[in-house]
Scaffold this motif. Structure first.
Motif, PDB file in Angstrom:
ATOM      1  N   LEU A 163       0.865  -1.189   0.000  1.00  0.00           N
ATOM      2  CA  LEU A 163       0.000   0.000   0.000  1.00  0.00           C
ATOM      3  C   LEU A 163       0.886   1.217   0.000  1.00  0.00           C
ATOM      4  O   LEU A 163       1.826   1.269   0.784  1.00  0.00           O
ATOM      5  N   PRO A 164       0.645   2.198  -0.817  1.00  0.00           N
ATOM      6  CA  PRO A 164      -0.312   2.192  -1.921  1.00  0.00           C
ATOM      7  C   PRO A 164       0.227   1.393  -3.097  1.00  0.00           C
ATOM      8  O   PRO A 164       1.409   1.084  -3.171  1.00  0.00           O
ATOM      9  N   GLU A 186      -5.437   4.050  -7.812  1.00  0.00           N
ATOM     10  CA  GLU A 186      -4.425   3.819  -6.783  1.00  0.00           C
ATOM     11  C   GLU A 186      -5.127   3.299  -5.535  1.00  0.00           C
ATOM     12  O   GLU A 186      -6.009   3.975  -5.005  1.00  0.00           O
ATOM     13  N   ILE A 187      -4.766   2.103  -5.094  1.00  0.00           N
ATOM     14  CA  ILE A 187      -5.320   1.567  -3.842  1.00  0.00           C
ATOM     15  C   ILE A 187      -4.529   2.176  -2.697  1.00  0.00           C
ATOM     16  O   ILE A 187      -3.301   2.066  -2.648  1.00  0.00           O
ATOM     17  N   ILE A 188      -5.247   2.812  -1.756  1.00  0.00           N
ATOM     18  CA  ILE A 188      -4.583   3.468  -0.637  1.00  0.00           C
ATOM     19  C   ILE A 188      -4.943   2.839   0.702  1.00  0.00           C
ATOM     20  O   ILE A 188      -4.292   3.123   1.707  1.00  0.00           O
ATOM     21  N   GLN A 189      -5.967   1.969   0.716  1.00  0.00           N
ATOM     22  CA  GLN A 189      -6.370   1.319   1.963  1.00  0.00           C
ATOM     23  C   GLN A 189      -7.170   0.068   1.638  1.00  0.00           C
ATOM     24  O   GLN A 189      -7.799  -0.017   0.576  1.00  0.00           O
ATOM     25  N   GLU A 190      -7.154  -0.899   2.544  1.00  0.00           N
ATOM     26  CA  GLU A 190      -7.910  -2.138   2.372  1.00  0.00           C
ATOM     27  C   GLU A 190      -8.762  -2.392   3.611  1.00  0.00           C
ATOM     28  O   GLU A 190      -8.337  -2.091   4.728  1.00  0.00           O
ATOM     29  N   TYR A 191      -9.954  -2.920   3.383  1.00  0.00           N
ATOM     30  CA  TYR A 191     -10.817  -3.361   4.479  1.00  0.00           C
ATOM     31  C   TYR A 191     -11.634  -4.522   3.955  1.00  0.00           C
ATOM     32  O   TYR A 191     -12.469  -4.347   3.059  1.00  0.00           O
ATOM     33  N   ARG A 208     -11.588  -1.961  -1.278  1.00  0.00           N
ATOM     34  CA  ARG A 208     -10.354  -1.205  -1.460  1.00  0.00           C
ATOM     35  C   ARG A 208     -10.691   0.275  -1.582  1.00  0.00           C
ATOM     36  O   ARG A 208     -11.559   0.655  -2.377  1.00  0.00           O
ATOM     37  N   ARG A 209     -10.012   1.070  -0.777  1.00  0.00           N
ATOM     38  CA  ARG A 209     -10.168   2.517  -0.901  1.00  0.00           C
ATOM     39  C   ARG A 209      -9.233   2.950  -2.019  1.00  0.00           C
ATOM     40  O   ARG A 209      -8.028   2.691  -1.962  1.00  0.00           O
ATOM     41  N   VAL A 210      -9.787   3.583  -3.032  1.00  0.00           N
ATOM     42  CA  VAL A 210      -9.027   3.944  -4.212  1.00  0.00           C
ATOM     43  C   VAL A 210      -9.039   5.453  -4.430  1.00  0.00           C
ATOM     44  O   VAL A 210      -9.909   6.163  -3.933  1.00  0.00           O
ATOM     45  N   ARG A 211      -8.056   5.897  -5.191  1.00  0.00           N
ATOM     46  CA  ARG A 211      -7.947   7.301  -5.598  1.00  0.00           C
ATOM     47  C   ARG A 211      -7.756   7.321  -7.111  1.00  0.00           C
ATOM     48  O   ARG A 211      -6.974   6.535  -7.648  1.00  0.00           O
ATOM     49  N   ASP A 212      -8.489   8.218  -7.784  1.00  0.00           N
ATOM     50  CA  ASP A 212      -8.311   8.337  -9.229  1.00  0.00           C
ATOM     51  C   ASP A 212      -7.323   9.452  -9.548  1.00  0.00           C
ATOM     52  O   ASP A 212      -6.814  10.127  -8.646  1.00  0.00           O
ATOM     53  N   ALA A 213      -7.048   9.659 -10.823  1.00  0.00           N
ATOM     54  CA  ALA A 213      -6.048  10.646 -11.245  1.00  0.00           C
ATOM     55  C   ALA A 213      -6.435  12.072 -10.883  1.00  0.00           C
ATOM     56  O   ALA A 213      -5.578  12.938 -10.779  1.00  0.00           O
ATOM     57  N   ASP A 214      -7.734  12.319 -10.660  1.00  0.00           N
ATOM     58  CA  ASP A 214      -8.200  13.652 -10.272  1.00  0.00           C
ATOM     59  C   ASP A 214      -8.170  13.855  -8.758  1.00  0.00           C
ATOM     60  O   ASP A 214      -8.502  14.924  -8.275  1.00  0.00           O
TER      61      ASP A 214
END
Length: 190
Positions: A51-52, A86-91, A95-101
């Protein structure tokens, strides 16, 4: 709108999503020799994967939710398969993700793929900029194609400075600093 933000904060606190990144940051801030053995694994999620990390969307309809579960409201709907995330966290299976924006949300792991893709210079989107796709990983190499900012391509490999990618049937090399989907200095093998 203020109430909606407050509800999101309460839901995030109840799910424990806000406290976890804080713990990771505090562990990373301590010098390596002072970190306990458990903190050395702080860069890995419960899945055992780093992570990430970058992945891509498997499906053409992916709901991004405000929390890790189907009972949480849908915040975003992604319609582009292969979009890098982008995966930034797991539960659990989420998966908590973030996009390019920079938008963040929770996506079920079954909708994500380990196939690596990248977006060409999304920070240049809407500007009069072009990214050269080169024949070799060298700034002086012959230009194979010119890629518009925001174009999505498949990553074949990255050597830490250059990524070999395919955009719409054209293959070539792009400076790794010109893509969102591979970290600076990251080695990627297909």
């Amino acid at each position: 709108m203020y109430r909606f933000s407050s509800l999101r904060l309460i839901a995030a606190l109840a799910a424990g999503v806000i406290a976890m990144p804080t713990l990771v940051l505090e562990a990373a801030a301590a010098p390596a020799e002072q970190q306990p053995a458990a903190a050395a694994d702080a860069r890995r999620g419960p899945s055992g994967l780093p992570l990430p990390r970058f992945v891509s969307l498997k499906s053409g309809r992916v709901n991004s939710r405000i929390g890790p579960g189907v009972n949480y409201a849908v915040d975003w709907l992604y319609l582009k398969p292969g979009l890098p995330m982008e995966i930034i966290q797991e539960y659990d299976n989420w998966r908590r993700v973030r996009d390019a924006d920079g938008a963040e949300g929770w996506v079920n792991q079954s909708l994500l793929s380990g196939r690596r893709t990248a977006i060409a210079a999304p920070w240049q989107k809407g500007k009069d900029a072009r990214i050269n796709l080169l024949a070799r990983p060298n700034g002086d190499a012959r230009i194979v194609a010119v890629v518009e900012p925001g174009a999505i391509g498949s990553i074949r490999s990255c050597d830490g400075s250059w990524c070999e990618m395919a955009f719409g049937g054209q293959s070539g090399w792009v400076s790794q600093s010109q893509v969102w989907g591979a970290y600076p200095g990251e080695l990627v093998k297909d």
